[in-house]
Write an enzyme that holds these catalytic residues in place. Sequence first.
Site, PDB file in Angstrom:
ATOM      1  N   GLU A 280      32.407  -0.525  60.383  1.00 28.42           N
ATOM      2  CA  GLU A 280      33.086  -0.204  61.641  1.00 28.42           C
ATOM      3  C   GLU A 280      34.594  -0.391  61.541  1.00 28.42           C
ATOM      4  OE1 GLU A 280      30.997  -2.364  64.755  1.00 28.42           O
ATOM      5  OE2 GLU A 280      29.467  -0.804  64.803  1.00 28.42           O
TER       6      GLU A 280
ATOM      7  N   CYS B  63      53.104  -2.955  57.189  1.00 30.86           N
ATOM      8  CA  CYS B  63      52.661  -1.787  57.970  1.00 30.86           C
ATOM      9  C   CYS B  63      53.853  -1.072  58.593  1.00 30.86           C
ATOM     10  CB  CYS B  63      51.661  -2.213  59.053  1.00 30.86           C
ATOM     11  SG  CYS B  63      50.037  -2.611  58.365  1.00 30.86           S
TER      12      CYS B  63
ATOM     13  N   CYS C 274      47.279  -3.114  62.427  1.00 31.17           N
ATOM     14  CA  CYS C 274      48.082  -4.259  62.003  1.00 31.17           C
ATOM     15  C   CYS C 274      49.557  -3.890  62.152  1.00 31.17           C
ATOM     16  CB  CYS C 274      47.744  -4.595  60.556  1.00 31.17           C
ATOM     17  SG  CYS C 274      48.794  -5.876  59.858  1.00 31.17           S
TER      18      CYS C 274
ATOM     19  N   HIS D  81      20.613 -11.742  68.775  1.00 33.02           N
ATOM     20  CA  HIS D  81      20.632 -10.269  68.809  1.00 33.02           C
ATOM     21  C   HIS D  81      19.250  -9.768  68.390  1.00 33.02           C
ATOM     22  CE1 HIS D  81      21.600  -6.129  67.707  1.00 33.02           C
ATOM     23  NE2 HIS D  81      22.802  -6.272  68.225  1.00 33.02           N
TER      24      HIS D  81
ATOM     25  N   GLU E  44      22.947   2.125  62.675  1.00 30.35           N
ATOM     26  CA  GLU E  44      22.538   0.914  63.406  1.00 30.35           C
ATOM     27  C   GLU E  44      21.988   1.290  64.773  1.00 30.35           C
ATOM     28  OE1 GLU E  44      25.396  -2.204  63.842  1.00 30.35           O
ATOM     29  OE2 GLU E  44      26.221  -1.885  61.846  1.00 30.35           O
TER      30      GLU E  44
HETATM   31  C1  GLA Z   1      27.970  -3.711  65.053  1.00 27.68           C
HETATM   32  C2  GLA Z   1      28.090  -4.296  63.657  1.00 27.68           C
HETATM   33  C3  GLA Z   1      26.936  -5.152  63.253  1.00 27.68           C
HETATM   34  C4  GLA Z   1      26.472  -6.009  64.407  1.00 27.68           C
HETATM   35  C5  GLA Z   1      26.122  -5.132  65.565  1.00 27.68           C
HETATM   36  C6  GLA Z   1      25.587  -5.894  66.758  1.00 27.68           C
HETATM   37  O1  GLA Z   1      27.476  -2.441  65.097  1.00 27.68           O
HETATM   38  O2  GLA Z   1      28.298  -3.305  62.685  1.00 27.68           O
HETATM   39  O3  GLA Z   1      27.360  -5.954  62.165  1.00 27.68           O
HETATM   40  O4  GLA Z   1      27.463  -6.918  64.750  1.00 27.68           O
HETATM   41  O5  GLA Z   1      27.280  -4.475  65.996  1.00 27.68           O
HETATM   42  O6  GLA Z   1      25.173  -5.036  67.783  1.00 27.68           O
END
Ligand code: GLA
Length: 627
Positions: A107, A117, A112, A315, A264
Amino acid sequence: IFSWAVLEPEEGKYDFSFLDQAMDNVYKNGGKVVLATPSGARPHWMSDKYPEVLRVLPDRRRALFGARHNHCFTSPVYRQKTAQINRLLAERYRNHPALGAWHVSNEYGGECHCPLCQEAFRTWLKNKYEGDLERLNHAWWTDFWSHRYTSWEQIESPSPIGENGVHGLTLDWKRFVTDQTADFMHNETIPLREITPDVLVTTNFMAFYPGLNYWKLREETDVISWDNYPDWHKPGEQIHVAVRTALLHDMNRSFLQKPFMLMESTPSHVNWKEYNKLKRPGMHKLSSIQAIAHGSDTVQYFQWRKSRGGSEKMHGAVVDHCGHEHTRVFREVAELGELLQKMDGVVGTMPHNKVALLYDWENRWALEDLRGLQKNDKKYEETVQQHYKPFWQRGIGVDVLDFHQDLSPYSLVIAPMMYLMEKDNIERLKQYVANGGTLVCTYVTGEADENDLCWLGGFPAGGLKEVFGLWAEEIDTLYPGETNQVTWQEKDYTAQDYCEVIHPDSAQTLAVYGKDFYAGSPALCVNQFGKGQAYYIAFRDDGAFVDDFYGKLADDLELPRALPHLSEGVTAHLREGDGERYVFVENYNAQPVCVPLDKVYQNVETGQMVSKELLLESFGVAVLKEQ
Ligand code: GLA
């Protein structure tokens, strides 16, 4: 992922034993690993020894070590260290049979503002403006409020304690942050591509993440992947959430016009929202198949098993702290797995859509920065979604593109609130309509060029006045609760937020305002231009108008539908390839529905033939193969 402190506990001292074991175990159990590079979180020793890797915030404070995603994208040390650990990972696992793909970092996001930068930003600007500071001053309109730069060294990134009102600067800074992040990613991928040239590279995107233009990052990836955590059961927003998520899946498929990966998702709940509600029975399957319906070839989870400590210990996961499989969530995951195993034929198939909806990050940045209209929330994203929903509701596939893509394959192009328009894009729109396309634009179209300088000579810019056959004189911003009325085809609709006052020239007026000093003046026009036609919607409505409007347009243009009749909250999507057609039918209502069918299908899950009608339970989904 996130294991750097284990893999390299001291600088130059490595220990891959835990990862070796994990890779071997996955392989022994018949699986593959999407192996991440660890740059999303680094070991403590690195920040201690090389403070330049720590991020500097917009107010120029340097962050302490902590959390994750907190590094500088420019730091030569961090670039060298990430390339080095990536090289070691690639060398170690190049021949491992479990290695399935590379997941670069995690992600990517943030920015910065450190001296490195700032220097890189100035170099980027010198390059863009070909060393001509006067060109930059003109593009950023710096004489306004005496902001003129007389040397490159005076230029600093936007800051709450410094420059934050020069729109051209903010826009260029955001472009730079995207380019610098893509460049950082490129640096990470060099050893991976060199050592494992046949292994696919991806990085995980985050929906409409504001800080990065994903159309640029896609160039570094072989396959798109993204992380999807909608608020599925927010009271009253069920359909809204389903539509938004569908739009996001469509955008991720459209980035490379290829199937993508759902990198994810949670099988149950997250832990970072205000309210972390469980997915109701059925929703896990429905939301997973939704991703596939829109072009995903995978369903993956964060996370396999809950970690005992740390901020994500509560989670959702496939395996809970109880440590066994006798849970509702595990059973649902296993059931989905059984269905997925029957869906091999779907892999690689695609929809062939005739509608393109434009969502453009640079336009979004410019709108967000714009002082005017509704000051704090122009609702660009929501508006794009509003123009998407009528197609979702009718089972008509949509590609979601930015403003730089080829529009020629589409019968209908929709560009809501496209405020920022550079000359080349205006020309492309003109060509599209002249060649026979149907274009729909709205209020605030074509007001500024690529530097966020207003186009002169009347809106919409350049030759677009001829395309739409009208000009827009002024725009009224309504207070919340205030409305106007628009009458179209003898039906009254509610206008809210924005009412633009437009003057047709060659355009034909289709609807007029009912109230206020512009009562009786046009609110919707159409113009024939070349072989095509261009519609201009001058107002924002509550959703009822766009639904009827696009419904009629879909009929007029004979846009293909996945299924002929879909009731409220039910949708259908098509994927096809190798002579096979799959229809995915989804019910987002809490009640069962009966969906009429026009052909004979095989239900992929049950193997049974279905024709005439399909019964779907609440939050039910079916994968049908056309016979
Ligand atoms: C993000 C991150 C994961 C985790 C999830 C939790 O997508 O990439 O490492 O922290 O959120 O929802």
